[in-house]
Design a protein around this motif. Sequence first.
Motif: not given
Length: 354
Positions: A144, A315, A318
């Motif tokens: 991300h 992760s 986020i």
Amino acid sequence: MTLPTTTRQYLYPQAKPDSFEALVVQEAAVSPPKANEVLVKTRAVSLQTIIAFIQFRDLMIAGGRYRGTFPPNLVPCSDMAGEVIAVGDDVTEWKVGDRVCASFLQDKMHNDSPTEQALGGAVHGVLTEYRTFPAQAIVAIPDHLSYEEASTLPCAALTAYNALLSGYAPLKAGDTVLVQGTGGTSIFALQFAVASGATVIATSSSDEKLKIATKLGAKHVINYKTTPNWGAEVLKLTNGVGVDHILEVGGNTTLSQSIAAVRQGGSITIIGLLGGVGDLPPPDIIVPCISKQIIIRGVFVGSVVQFKNMNKLISANIQATRPVIDKVFGFDEAKAAYAHLKSQAHVGKVVIKI
């Protein structure tokens, strides 16, 4: 694809530079990766704010004030993110197109590994368009994150993670954490503490920066300019108990206050000396260290294994752990990026996009 044969890179042409203004851009040859190496196209580089006992490492190197021996024509900077464009014949864990960060300490695979190959110091750094790395010394970027965001992880984030979530008494939900300042490492420590379910107290000399710390999840903030005896203020905020963990970046100038602020049996992790070398802390700190049974630990970034574990935390959280970038500069604006870092006007990280 056709592999590049040259790279543009910044370097210091003199053995001992006196300013980042001495940086020059030159072309250098790029060789195909050896059997156990990967060739990476650099996408972003972040300037290092604080590491171990060093205040603003990239600035200290630029000013000739960094200890150690450098290779000739040193290529600076240690924190990068990029894309794998070629792999050596024996490399199986990486493929072309993988997004990676290089570990700051290229030889530190585990906690007890040696720490001699530091990028941008003992070995050439990453302020270059292309560079090869040992395959075992790079880490996958969380999906991300952008390259700019990921470039902030190798030192600032990993130091904060090592300080709080490794060692003798790892952070746990419900703990109270004090972070000093709003530089890259302190901001990451704030974010990791919030993501772990801890209560955070943040200090700064700027009310505007403290507003940012509050937005990131700090429950209490203290301006140490208006409240120089902030250790006593921390005790008030914790009903006389003190905090469980302190990320110590000031060094000699703040250690006494940290000792006053930490709880019985609490931890102080020393990662910096932003207050300067100066005199050693006063001798009367020894008695409270013993009587309060304080754990004092020094941290020097971290290992590849810790880097991978940290990325799992990032992760899984986020929003809470998204890197804070103050400003992004272009490759040709590298000197301006250094000047912005030197101004200390930043909150979070200063990044150079390549």
